[in-house]
Design a protein around this motif. Structure first.
Motif, PDB file in Angstrom:
ATOM      1  N   VAL A  80       0.872  -1.181   0.000  1.00  0.00           N
ATOM      2  CA  VAL A  80       0.000   0.000   0.000  1.00  0.00           C
ATOM      3  C   VAL A  80       0.905   1.226   0.000  1.00  0.00           C
ATOM      4  CG1 VAL A  80      -1.798   1.273   1.214  1.00  0.00           C
ATOM      5  CG2 VAL A  80      -1.799  -1.242   1.259  1.00  0.00           C
ATOM      6  N   PHE A  81       0.735   2.077  -1.003  1.00  0.00           N
ATOM      7  CA  PHE A  81       1.625   3.214  -1.188  1.00  0.00           C
ATOM      8  C   PHE A  81       1.043   4.493  -0.579  1.00  0.00           C
ATOM      9  CE2 PHE A  81       2.521   0.256  -4.614  1.00  0.00           C
ATOM     10  CZ  PHE A  81       3.897   0.207  -4.634  1.00  0.00           C
ATOM     11  N   GLN A  82       1.900   5.513  -0.527  1.00  0.00           N
ATOM     12  CA  GLN A  82       1.464   6.826  -0.042  1.00  0.00           C
ATOM     13  C   GLN A  82       0.373   7.394  -0.952  1.00  0.00           C
ATOM     14  OE1 GLN A  82       4.671   9.595   0.546  1.00  0.00           O
ATOM     15  NE2 GLN A  82       3.320  11.352   0.723  1.00  0.00           N
ATOM     16  N   SER A  83       0.565   7.281  -2.256  1.00  0.00           N
ATOM     17  CA  SER A  83      -0.486   7.678  -3.196  1.00  0.00           C
ATOM     18  C   SER A  83      -1.437   6.506  -3.369  1.00  0.00           C
ATOM     19  CB  SER A  83       0.130   8.053  -4.554  1.00  0.00           C
ATOM     20  OG  SER A  83       0.812   6.938  -5.105  1.00  0.00           O
ATOM     21  N   TYR A  84      -2.712   6.786  -3.512  1.00  0.00           N
ATOM     22  CA  TYR A  84      -3.706   5.716  -3.542  1.00  0.00           C
ATOM     23  C   TYR A  84      -3.601   4.885  -4.811  1.00  0.00           C
ATOM     24  CZ  TYR A  84      -5.415   9.332  -0.380  1.00  0.00           C
ATOM     25  OH  TYR A  84      -5.498  10.289   0.593  1.00  0.00           O
ATOM     26  N   ALA A  85      -3.168   5.509  -5.914  1.00  0.00           N
ATOM     27  CA  ALA A  85      -2.949   4.812  -7.188  1.00  0.00           C
ATOM     28  C   ALA A  85      -4.184   4.024  -7.622  1.00  0.00           C
ATOM     29  CB  ALA A  85      -1.734   3.889  -7.082  1.00  0.00           C
ATOM     30  N   LEU A  86      -5.351   4.662  -7.544  1.00  0.00           N
ATOM     31  CA  LEU A  86      -6.590   4.015  -7.976  1.00  0.00           C
ATOM     32  C   LEU A  86      -6.882   4.379  -9.430  1.00  0.00           C
ATOM     33  CD1 LEU A  86      -8.845   4.723  -4.851  1.00  0.00           C
ATOM     34  CD2 LEU A  86      -7.423   2.708  -5.305  1.00  0.00           C
ATOM     35  N   TYR A  87      -7.488   3.456 -10.139  1.00  0.00           N
ATOM     36  CA  TYR A  87      -7.895   3.724 -11.519  1.00  0.00           C
ATOM     37  C   TYR A  87      -9.158   4.584 -11.503  1.00  0.00           C
ATOM     38  CZ  TYR A  87      -4.671  -0.021 -12.788  1.00  0.00           C
ATOM     39  OH  TYR A  87      -3.550  -0.798 -12.963  1.00  0.00           O
ATOM     40  N   PRO A  88      -9.086   5.807 -12.026  1.00  0.00           N
ATOM     41  CA  PRO A  88     -10.235   6.724 -11.907  1.00  0.00           C
ATOM     42  C   PRO A  88     -11.474   6.256 -12.668  1.00  0.00           C
ATOM     43  CG  PRO A  88      -8.563   7.635 -13.371  1.00  0.00           C
ATOM     44  CD  PRO A  88      -7.954   6.424 -12.735  1.00  0.00           C
ATOM     45  N   HIS A  89     -11.281   5.429 -13.704  1.00  0.00           N
ATOM     46  CA  HIS A  89     -12.409   4.997 -14.536  1.00  0.00           C
ATOM     47  C   HIS A  89     -13.031   3.685 -14.049  1.00  0.00           C
ATOM     48  CE1 HIS A  89      -8.891   2.904 -16.047  1.00  0.00           C
ATOM     49  NE2 HIS A  89      -9.692   2.007 -16.636  1.00  0.00           N
ATOM     50  N   LYS A  90     -12.486   3.121 -12.954  1.00  0.00           N
ATOM     51  CA  LYS A  90     -13.016   1.871 -12.414  1.00  0.00           C
ATOM     52  C   LYS A  90     -13.728   2.134 -11.088  1.00  0.00           C
ATOM     53  CE  LYS A  90      -9.463  -1.172 -14.418  1.00  0.00           C
ATOM     54  NZ  LYS A  90     -10.398  -1.929 -15.289  1.00  0.00           N
ATOM     55  N   THR A  91     -14.765   1.366 -10.827  1.00  0.00           N
ATOM     56  CA  THR A  91     -15.469   1.477  -9.545  1.00  0.00           C
ATOM     57  C   THR A  91     -14.585   0.936  -8.418  1.00  0.00           C
ATOM     58  OG1 THR A  91     -16.456  -0.726  -9.730  1.00  0.00           O
ATOM     59  CG2 THR A  91     -17.683   1.136 -10.692  1.00  0.00           C
ATOM     60  N   PRO A 160       1.401   5.366   4.340  1.00  0.00           N
ATOM     61  CA  PRO A 160       0.063   5.405   3.743  1.00  0.00           C
ATOM     62  C   PRO A 160      -0.825   6.542   4.223  1.00  0.00           C
ATOM     63  CG  PRO A 160       0.150   3.737   5.456  1.00  0.00           C
ATOM     64  CD  PRO A 160       1.555   4.242   5.288  1.00  0.00           C
ATOM     65  N   LEU A 161      -0.484   7.194   5.333  1.00  0.00           N
ATOM     66  CA  LEU A 161      -1.367   8.211   5.900  1.00  0.00           C
ATOM     67  C   LEU A 161      -0.873   9.630   5.669  1.00  0.00           C
ATOM     68  CD1 LEU A 161      -2.230   6.488   9.310  1.00  0.00           C
ATOM     69  CD2 LEU A 161      -3.195   6.094   7.035  1.00  0.00           C
ATOM     70  N   SER A 162       0.209   9.783   4.926  1.00  0.00           N
ATOM     71  CA  SER A 162       0.828  11.106   4.783  1.00  0.00           C
ATOM     72  C   SER A 162      -0.076  12.119   4.107  1.00  0.00           C
ATOM     73  CB  SER A 162       2.138  10.991   4.002  1.00  0.00           C
ATOM     74  OG  SER A 162       3.066  10.213   4.720  1.00  0.00           O
ATOM     75  N   ASN A 163      -0.984  11.659   3.246  1.00  0.00           N
ATOM     76  CA  ASN A 163      -1.832  12.591   2.504  1.00  0.00           C
ATOM     77  C   ASN A 163      -3.133  12.940   3.216  1.00  0.00           C
ATOM     78  OD1 ASN A 163      -0.018  12.686   0.363  1.00  0.00           O
ATOM     79  ND2 ASN A 163      -0.968  10.953  -0.690  1.00  0.00           N
ATOM     80  N   LEU A 164      -3.310  12.418   4.428  1.00  0.00           N
ATOM     81  CA  LEU A 164      -4.563  12.642   5.154  1.00  0.00           C
ATOM     82  C   LEU A 164      -4.410  13.763   6.181  1.00  0.00           C
ATOM     83  CD1 LEU A 164      -5.564   8.918   5.809  1.00  0.00           C
ATOM     84  CD2 LEU A 164      -6.101  10.351   3.827  1.00  0.00           C
ATOM     85  N   THR A 187       3.225  -7.564   8.988  1.00  0.00           N
ATOM     86  CA  THR A 187       3.097  -6.214   8.435  1.00  0.00           C
ATOM     87  C   THR A 187       4.372  -5.415   8.676  1.00  0.00           C
ATOM     88  OG1 THR A 187       0.693  -6.216   8.801  1.00  0.00           O
ATOM     89  CG2 THR A 187       1.759  -4.076   8.503  1.00  0.00           C
ATOM     90  N   ILE A 188       4.878  -4.811   7.607  1.00  0.00           N
ATOM     91  CA  ILE A 188       6.038  -3.913   7.691  1.00  0.00           C
ATOM     92  C   ILE A 188       5.579  -2.547   7.195  1.00  0.00           C
ATOM     93  CG2 ILE A 188       8.451  -3.546   7.060  1.00  0.00           C
ATOM     94  CD1 ILE A 188       8.554  -6.537   6.308  1.00  0.00           C
ATOM     95  N   TYR A 189       5.714  -1.553   8.052  1.00  0.00           N
ATOM     96  CA  TYR A 189       5.086  -0.252   7.836  1.00  0.00           C
ATOM     97  C   TYR A 189       6.159   0.827   7.959  1.00  0.00           C
ATOM     98  CZ  TYR A 189       1.417   3.355   8.818  1.00  0.00           C
ATOM     99  OH  TYR A 189       0.572   4.436   8.804  1.00  0.00           O
ATOM    100  N   VAL A 190       6.237   1.695   6.966  1.00  0.00           N
ATOM    101  CA  VAL A 190       7.223   2.776   6.962  1.00  0.00           C
ATOM    102  C   VAL A 190       6.534   4.102   7.255  1.00  0.00           C
ATOM    103  CG1 VAL A 190       8.627   4.207   5.417  1.00  0.00           C
ATOM    104  CG2 VAL A 190       8.975   1.746   5.478  1.00  0.00           C
ATOM    105  N   THR A 191       7.123   4.890   8.143  1.00  0.00           N
ATOM    106  CA  THR A 191       6.613   6.231   8.410  1.00  0.00           C
ATOM    107  C   THR A 191       7.739   7.102   8.958  1.00  0.00           C
ATOM    108  OG1 THR A 191       4.945   7.516   9.628  1.00  0.00           O
ATOM    109  CG2 THR A 191       5.906   5.637  10.770  1.00  0.00           C
ATOM    110  N   HIS A 192       7.584   8.410   8.790  1.00  0.00           N
ATOM    111  CA  HIS A 192       8.471   9.354   9.461  1.00  0.00           C
ATOM    112  C   HIS A 192       7.806   9.906  10.711  1.00  0.00           C
ATOM    113  CE1 HIS A 192       5.815  11.946   7.084  1.00  0.00           C
ATOM    114  NE2 HIS A 192       6.016  12.849   8.016  1.00  0.00           N
TER     115      HIS A 192
END
Length: 361
Positions: A80-91, A160-164, A187-192
């Motif tokens: 799971v990345f910092q950017s959501y990287a979702l396909y805008p044209h898909k539900t 994953p939460l940097s943009n919130l 789970t391996i989780y990276v954060t500053h």
């Protein structure tokens, strides 16, 4: 679930070395957080585990299988990345099930896994929506759902939460921790963000300049930092530090303030150039004439507590009090450092005089 083992892992980009022989064991089902300042190598290490970067040296093993030369899609991990990287044209449903669709899974299996993940993440009412119709927190849950449907052995989270916003980060911290308790996936989780690390991790890995400084449970690292870097990095506000020397039972700062020490700690530090440290919340108000005389520089009431910057013999320190104190710049305050709360660090090496060798009295 899977055991992850890193053995002397290094990474270089030409002449630039960014990871220097990192070794780490991560147990089945453990929630590990890699934390450190920008540029410390934590995200690079995560990408090496994922297979998104080639390893320069050492080995990465997942479930006792060396995966150095195995493609990312064959490592049975989900990221799971910092950017959501979702396909805008898909539900939402199509975004969550797309990886399974690419893998050629039957439609019925895809629908079942998407619905199960949506139940876990409270996304069922949103399955027919598009990403533009979702809030930031909802989009992040969709990204997490996309990882869950793959049923991986290891989850990897890269900030994953940097943009919130702040309120949503608190909510999502609780949701991710609850998700881990439910799925029990390694789970391996990276954060500053050290608050994320302290509140979510089973163990924290503190990194600095491509090396691991200390590994341990959150409160163990907070109470017993290995060195000056860890002591200064963990904690908000940060630990206060003072340069000086031990003289008998006391630590005398370069500015002339005198701090009482436990006998064993004073004996261990005798004659050495040292740095004394104390956390802001461990500073107490002193009654009467006893204590250390300070001058208020600035006060910051937050409602739940009062943070006050003080001048102590030329050193600025920050104290945190649970009481609602009414003070102003220039006021005099008398404070006390409980001897058992003071840490001593070697000035040259940065290492802390350990409690195990010299227990605090």
């Amino acid at each position: 679930m899977a055991h992850v083992h890193l053995e002397n892992v290094s990474k270089s980009y030409g002449a630039l070395s960014v990871l220097h022989g990192v070794s780490l064991d991560i147990a089945n089902g453990e929630f590990i957080i890699l934390v450190g300042p920008s540029g410390c190598g934590k995200s690079t290490l995560l990408r090496l585990i994922a297979g998104l970067e080639a390893i320069t040296g050492g080995e990465v093993s997942i479930r006792d299988r060396v995966v150095n030369d195995i493609r990312p899609k064959d490592r049975n991990i989900a990221m799971v990345f910092q950017s959501y990287a979702l396909y805008p044209h898909k539900t939402v449903a199509k975004n969550m099930g797309f990886a399974l669709q690419l893998a050629g899974r039957p439609t019925a299996e895809i629908d079942a896994k998407v619905n199960a993940a949506a139940e876990i993440l409270n996304l069922v009412p949103l399955l027919d929506r598009f990403p533009k119709q979702l809030s930031g927190g909802q989009r992040q849950r969709v990204a997490m759902g996309r990882a869950i449907v793959r049923d991986p052995e290891v989850f990897l989270f890269d900030e994953p939460l940097s943009n919130l916003d702040a309120k949503l980060r608190v909510q999502m911290r609780a949701e991710i921790k609850s998700l881990h308790h439910r799925l029990k996936t390694t789970t391996i989780y990276v954060t500053h963000d050290q608050v994320e690390a302290m509140t979510m991790a089973d163990r924290i890995v503190v990194m600095n300049a491509g090396r691991i400084e200390q590994v341990g449970r959150p409160l163990d690292l907070y109470d017993n930092p290995k060195n000056l870097f860890v002591a200064g990095f963990l904690g908000s506000p940060a630990m206060n530090f003072f340069n000086g020397r031990v003289e008998g039972r006391f630590f005398r700062t370069n500015g002339g303030a005198t701090l009482e020490l436990p006998p064993s700690l004073a004996q261990a530090g005798d004659g050495r150039e040292l740095v004394a440290g104390i956390r802001p919340e461990h500073i107490a108000l002193a009654g009467g004439a006893s204590g250390l005389a300070t001058t208020v520089v600035v006060d910051e009431p937050t409602g739940a507590e009062t943070m006050i910057a003080l001048d102590l013999a030329g050193d600025t320190l920050l104290a945190t009090f649970r009481d609602r104190l009414t003070v102003h710049s220039g006021d005099q305050m008398t404070i006390h450092f409980p001897p058992g709360r003071i840490h001593l660090f070697d000035k040259r090496s940065g290492d802390r005089l350990t409690v195990e060798e010299h227990p605090l009295d």
